[in-house]
Design an enzyme around this catalytic site. Structure first.
Site, short mmCIF file in Angstrom:
data_model
loop_
_atom_site.label_atom_id
_atom_site.label_comp_id
_atom_site.label_asym_id
_atom_site.label_seq_id
_atom_site.Cartn_x
_atom_site.Cartn_y
_atom_site.Cartn_z
CE LYS A 70 -4.05 -2.07 2.18
NZ LYS A 70 -5.05 -1.99 3.27
CE1 TYR A 232 -10.44 -11.38 2.88
CE2 TYR A 232 -9.51 -9.26 3.52
CZ TYR A 232 -9.60 -10.31 2.62
OH TYR A 232 -8.84 -10.31 1.49
#
Length: 293
Positions: A70, A232
């Site tokens: 990122k 997740y």
């Protein structure tokens, strides 16, 4: 006549576990849009620039970006959205005829699940585990959309946390930001909200330790807290199990995943993601996987 689909994808390292292809392909199919989302595993940081140059040449429409790239992709962007520029991290890329535009939709993915608990967070200390792009998005989300009394950054290497704190203090962050070590359980216990912005606990990710960022016997988690795990997969991580066992509010990473995905989808396609359909389909998939495991 054959009509080629526009290609979207996820850039990361060892991210075959991701549900992003399922989410975006479900949404595109529901709306009848000509997009196909896939995964692009890149083995090292030094390959990212050439990969993005290749994407320009191939006309790939856009990307999501995940751990550990990122921050790496920022230098490859031709333009940055205000929020991506503010935190120095990109998780969404648009290829506009060879011009790469970087966005950060992680902020939206963090804010949406936390909005119902804004009054609980007000004037209370909050904590974030990690010092990467996801942690930076969490700092930005908490400091611009909520009113905690302070943000505590819990990191393995204090100097990295201090560097991140300096970066935000240079931008006149309206909320006090402090650095703490991972074993500062007292400071963690006193936080109304704790966010895991590390990959610790991720299933199928070789580079991330299994388990929980907060040890089960530490006494950190209690019923007056909100525990938000950005991980997740699995849906119910060990950290979320600990939260539920102690009576804390547990927010699964799936909520952030859908939140940031819906914003990315809208940026790429100009259409609102059919979130209800996506959530229902994803829950069906997760239930099937749980039964077969």
């Amino acid at each position: 006549m054959y009509s080629a689909k526009k290609i979207l994808g996820l850039i990361g390292r060892n991210v075959g576990y991701s549900y992003s292809p399922y989410i975006h392909n479900t949404a595109a199919e529901k709306l009848g849009l000509g997009y196909y989302y896939t995964i692009f595993n890149i083995s090292s940081h030094d390959l990212v620039p050439s990969a993005l140059e290749g994407a320009k040449a191939l006309g790939i429409a856009g990307f999501n970006v995940t751990i550990p790239y990122k921050k790496t992709v920022v230098a490859c962007m031709d333009k940055l959205s205000p929020e991506a520029e503010a935190i120095g991290a990109v998780n969404t890329i648009v290829n506009d005829n060879g011009t790469l535009i970087g966005y950060n939709t992680d902020i939206a993915g963090i804010v949406i699940p936390l909005e119902p608990y804004a009054s609980m967070i007000d004037a209370q200390p909050v904590g974030i585990f990690g010092n990467g792009g996801a942690a930076m998005a969490a700092i930005e989300a908490l400091s611009t959309c909520f009113t905690p009394s302070g943000i505590r950054l819990f990191v393995r290497q204090r100097e990295k946390g201090s560097e991140l704190c300096r970066q935000f203090k240079d931008k006149n962050l309206p909320i006090p930001l402090s650095t703490h070590t991972l074993d500062d359980h007292t400071a963690q216990h006193n936080c109304r909200l704790l966010i895991n912005a590390t990959p610790i606990g991720t299933k199928g990710l070789d580079t991330a330790p299994a388990g929980s960022i907060i040890p089960s016997g530490s006494g950190v988690v209690h019923s007056g807290q909100i525990i938000f795990d950005m991980v997740y997969n699995p849906v119910e991580t060990q950290l979320l199990q600990l939260a539920k066992a102690t009576g804390a509010i547990a927010i699964p990473g799936i909520e952030m995943l859908i939140g940031q995905a819906s914003r990315s989808f809208e940026i790429w396609t100009g259409k609102a993601m059919p979130v209800t359909t996506v959530r229902n389909k994803l829950q069906e998939l997760l239930l099937t996987e749980k039964r077969s495991s």
